[in-house]
Enzyme design. Sequence first.
Site, PDB file in Angstrom:
ATOM      1  N   GLY A 104      63.857 131.484  43.490  1.00 47.94           N
ATOM      2  CA  GLY A 104      63.415 132.514  44.412  1.00 47.94           C
ATOM      3  C   GLY A 104      63.128 133.790  43.641  1.00 47.94           C
ATOM      4  CB  CYS A 105      60.727 136.546  44.201  1.00 41.73           C
ATOM      5  SG  CYS A 105      61.045 136.937  45.931  1.00 41.73           S
TER       6      CYS A 105
END
Length: 337
Positions: free
Chosen positions: A145-146
């Site tokens: 995930g970012c």
Amino acid sequence: MTYQVAVAGASGYAGGEVLRMLADHPQLEVAAAGAHSQAGEPITAVHPHLTAYADRRFCENAPERLAGADLVVMTLPHGQSAALAAELPTGTKIVDLGADHRLDDAAAWEAYYGGPHAGSWTYGLPELPGQREAIAASDRVAATGCYAVSVTLALRPLVESGLAEADDVVVVAASGTSGAGNSPKKRLLATEVMGSMSPYKTGAHQHVPEIKQATGATGVSMTPLLAPMPRGIIATVTAKPAAAATAADVRDVLAKAYDGEHFVHLLPEGAWPATGATYGTNAAHLQGGVDLDSGRIIVVSAVDNLGKGAAGQVVQCANLMLGLPEATGLTVNGVAP
């Protein structure tokens, strides 16, 4: 040798960034660019900046259109990748940018995402110990995930070295609006965002269990903020030291953890990360110190949420899976101003 790559969900921001990076990759070619509602439309009707695809159109996100590629990239909404992956031939190399296969803990998946857990794949953050080799040996990789990549790179060395307590971590992180995707939402209108910052998913962000899994932290309080910028993440990670620590101790731990890493940069002493310096790159910029008043450890991390936080990470993993040099087609040099 040239490899064919199919991209499912190529009409979104992350999918578009994957296409942009692949357009300049010397050994990867786009065999198919899948989309849902935009299937049949010219790619440049959605991504006008991608003139390399001026004569190409989106196809459907259908397994028969993706199968046959050397590698499939999935940039689909959470909960949609697992079903599509199950319809692809066994042995198809896949990098999934969705969350479907990131978490080992089914209970954590159900609590933060809902629905049945699809099982876990190899976690796609090469800078973690042993993970580069695991990615290279895998056919199925779940990209990070970012927020998770930004926080994990800052936090993992602190916990792993024993410098920081694992149960007392506080994260305040701001993301550009592209992190929310390109679906029309009132809260993402320019009139709502420009000149304003606001928290969201406070106390229950879905990247928290991923961060704990990747770092070994046991207690993480995270407050995400929506920032008035199109892209970028800056995360301020603070942790209680296991014993009195100095700024030199923090920098030493980070320097040892990322010695020789191409994409993770510990900035010179006194310089602090800024999102703009990472735009368009697969780089992460770090700096560490200690709070004068509380004695807490501070590490600030900046990445491009569409670069190291998404598409760049995908290409980095794809390179490893296909036996290519890891940095091929990727840059650490940003765009300024």
